[in-house]
Enzyme design. Structure first.
Site, PDB file in Angstrom:
ATOM      1  N   HIS A   1       0.863  -1.179   0.000  1.00 18.99           N
ATOM      2  CA  HIS A   1       0.000   0.000   0.000  1.00 18.99           C
ATOM      3  C   HIS A   1       0.901   1.231   0.000  1.00 18.99           C
ATOM      4  O   HIS A   1       2.026   1.185   0.511  1.00 18.99           O
ATOM      5  CB  HIS A   1      -0.834  -0.064   1.291  1.00 18.99           C
ATOM      6  CG  HIS A   1      -1.878   0.987   1.427  1.00 18.99           C
ATOM      7  ND1 HIS A   1      -1.612   2.253   1.870  1.00 18.99           N
ATOM      8  CD2 HIS A   1      -3.215   0.949   1.210  1.00 18.99           C
ATOM      9  CE1 HIS A   1      -2.720   2.953   1.920  1.00 18.99           C
ATOM     10  NE2 HIS A   1      -3.721   2.184   1.520  1.00 18.99           N
TER      11      HIS A   1
ATOM     12  N   GLN B   1      -4.649  -4.791   7.318  1.00 14.27           N
ATOM     13  CA  GLN B   1      -5.739  -5.661   6.855  1.00 14.27           C
ATOM     14  C   GLN B   1      -5.803  -6.990   7.598  1.00 14.27           C
ATOM     15  O   GLN B   1      -6.665  -7.813   7.294  1.00 14.27           O
ATOM     16  CB  GLN B   1      -5.600  -5.921   5.345  1.00 14.27           C
ATOM     17  CG  GLN B   1      -5.749  -4.682   4.486  1.00 14.27           C
ATOM     18  CD  GLN B   1      -7.149  -4.063   4.523  1.00 14.27           C
ATOM     19  OE1 GLN B   1      -8.099  -4.649   5.038  1.00 14.27           O
ATOM     20  NE2 GLN B   1      -7.260  -2.862   3.996  1.00 14.27           N
TER      21      GLN B   1
HETATM   22  N1  C6P Z   1      -6.414   0.721   3.060  1.00 14.07           N
HETATM   23  C1  C6P Z   1      -8.359   0.396   1.652  1.00 14.07           C
HETATM   24  O1  C6P Z   1      -9.478   0.715   1.247  1.00 14.07           O
HETATM   25  P1  C6P Z   1      -4.810   3.970   7.339  1.00 14.07           P
HETATM   26  O2  C6P Z   1      -5.368   4.839   6.256  1.00 14.07           O
HETATM   27  O3  C6P Z   1      -3.577   4.578   7.962  1.00 14.07           O
HETATM   28  O4  C6P Z   1      -5.821   3.549   8.355  1.00 14.07           O
HETATM   29  O5  C6P Z   1      -4.382   2.597   6.640  1.00 14.07           O
HETATM   30  C2  C6P Z   1      -3.510   2.631   5.536  1.00 14.07           C
HETATM   31  C3  C6P Z   1      -3.321   1.262   4.969  1.00 14.07           C
HETATM   32  C4  C6P Z   1      -2.070   0.655   5.082  1.00 14.07           C
HETATM   33  N2  C6P Z   1      -1.854  -0.592   4.625  1.00 14.07           N
HETATM   34  C5  C6P Z   1      -2.822  -1.305   4.036  1.00 14.07           C
HETATM   35  C6  C6P Z   1      -2.525  -2.707   3.590  1.00 14.07           C
HETATM   36  C7  C6P Z   1      -4.094  -0.758   3.889  1.00 14.07           C
HETATM   37  O6  C6P Z   1      -5.059  -1.487   3.304  1.00 14.07           O
HETATM   38  C8  C6P Z   1      -4.341   0.560   4.343  1.00 14.07           C
HETATM   39  C9  C6P Z   1      -5.677   1.221   4.127  1.00 14.07           C
HETATM   40  C10 C6P Z   1      -7.733   1.233   2.756  1.00 14.07           C
HETATM   41  O7  C6P Z   1      -7.739  -0.567   1.210  1.00 14.07           O
HETATM   42  C11 C6P Z   1      -7.752   2.690   2.404  1.00 14.07           C
HETATM   43  S1  C6P Z   1      -6.732   3.063   1.018  1.00 14.07           S
END
Ligand code: C6P
Length: 412
Positions: free
Chosen positions: A123, A206
């Site tokens: 991500h 996740q």
């Molecule tokens: N993915 C999705 O719809 P935050 O925004 O800090 O709570 O999490 C960021 C993040 C980091 N790593 C992974 C693997 C993620 O899936 C996410 C957040 C959301 O898939 C929003 S893009």
């Protein structure tokens, strides 16, 4: 508290509504999960009874708030099986936790010529912070490739040994991919890295609310996660770090609460966790996060993992019957987390999501903050259905019927 799978939907007030005249089918849990009433109530209860700033006051409410905040830290520590509460730093979430490690550990430990090892399925939150520290220190980025045109082979583990050269100082990887549903063998990855003296950082955004996560069994140095994806409220998350590493790291931000002594020109820091929690912390949301940990443990994290996997498998089987569908990630018979990501050659993901909304179904469409991976796969984005404890097999039927209608509309 025990909640059974038959009444679990009653725990989530938001689910009991209609969207566009249809019962809400919430399948966007990987973006953010819904909150059980016990968590919502814990937040209002805190504000109605205990609210005062923590670690500062000598009065009753401040002491009560401090106890609740530190009690939440102890719960989160138990939730990930940390050896010590001081290994849990409250942050805004996964993104801030990874930025903290990259900026603080990275600035103290990386230099020109060093290598930061990532994977192609990261991500942006586990990619851009490392790009920033690489630019500041002269370290280089290297990537473990993904296998297969649809990432059905997961990470190329055979290539890993060749990538773990002496220049590699840190290996940061996701536990579960938010775009493919791949579950990485995190304990194996950490063991390999450790045998080369490489520090490990796991993005558990996740996985944290979906399966047991035990930092000592996994053997990682750092683990980052968000509360809002695990039945907690937004604006709170945590970083687990091994105490020995945390105590050797410089502060991430400066301010009140993190110092032991300040002079006009110098200051000294407290140990972890205070060192990394400058300013008034987000104590009310932390308290609610502690309640979310209790709630998920009440359901049983093994059971949650099994439930999510069953739904994702069922969804994968049913979606595979749709004409022209391209499904990403592990195939049938392989381990998969609770999400399914797919695309159609002739219908844009945004259209799929908009048409689903007409039937009350919440999906996500786009690159899911995985632009480099999408580009590698020749995609601009996918449609994603992601499941949680309250989703049902019937909801998957509603989704599949809606997708058939959408495909028909577009003549696909
Ligand atoms: N993915 C999705 O719809 P935050 O925004 O800090 O709570 O999490 C960021 C993040 C980091 N790593 C992974 C693997 C993620 O899936 C996410 C957040 C959301 O898939 C929003 S893009």
């Amino acid at each position: 508290m025990m909640t059974t799978w038959t009444n679990v939907r009653h725990d989530f007030p938001i689910l009991h509504q209609q969207v566009k005249g249809k019962p809400l089918v919430y399948l966007d849990n990987a973006a953010t999960a819904q909150k059980p009433k016990v968590v919502i109530d814990a937040l209002s209860h805190f504000y109605e009874r205990d609210n005062a700033n923590v670690h500062r006051g000598l009065h009753t409410l401040s002491n009560r708030a401090t106890d609740a905040y530190e009690g939440a830290r102890a719960k989160v520590a138990r939730f990930v099986n940390a050896a010590d509460s001081a290994e849990i730093i409250f942050t805004r979430g996964t993104t801030e936790s990874i930025n903290l490690v990259a900026a603080s550990w990275g600035s103290a430990n990386l230099k020109a010529g060093d290598v930061i090892l990532l994977t192609e399925m990261e991500h942006h939150s586990n990619l851009v912070p490392w790009q920033l520290i690489a630019q500041r220190t002269g370290a280089k980025l290297r990537y473990v490739p993904v296998l297969g045109p649809n990432v059905e082979g997961g990470l190329d583990l055979a290539a890993l040994d060749g990538l773990l050269t002496p220049e590699v100082k840190v290996f940061a990887f996701t536990h579960v991919s938010n775009s493919t549903g791949t579950i990485n063998p995190v304990a194996e990855l950490c063991a390999k890295a450790r045998s080369h003296g490489i520090v490990t950082v796991i993005d558990a955004a996740q996985s944290i609310g979906h399966m047991p996560v035990d930092v000592r069994a996994i053997g990682c140095d750092f683990l980052a996660f968000s509360g809002h994806k695990m039945a907690g409220v937004t604006g709170i998350g945590a970083l687990y770090g091994r105490r020995e590493l945390l105590d050797a790291m410089p502060p991430y931000q400066g301010g009140g609460g993190m110092i032991s002594q300040v002079e006009f020109f110098t200051a000294r820091w407290k140990p972890s966790p205070e060192r990394f929690e400058a300013g008034t912390p987000n104590f009310a949301d932390a308290v609610a996060l502690g309640v979310a940990c209790d709630y998920l443990d009440g359901l049983g994290r093994d059971k949650i993992a099994a439930h999510d996997h069953q739904l994702a498998k069922l969804a994968y089987e049913k979606l595979a019957t749709l004409p022209g569908i391209r499904l990403l990630g592990p195939g049938l018979g392989q381990e998969r987390s609770g999400l399914v990501s797919f695309s159609f050659a002739d219908v844009h993901a945004h259209d799929v999501v908009t048409f689903a909304d007409e039937d009350g179904i919440a999906l996500r469409g786009g690159h899911h903050c995985n632009q480099p991976l999408m580009r590698k796969l020749g995609l601009t984005g996918t449609t994603r259905a992601s499941f949680y404890v309250y989703n049902t097999a019937e909801e998957i039927d509603v989704l599949v019927a809606n997708l058939r209608k959408t495909l028909k509309f577009f003549g696909a």
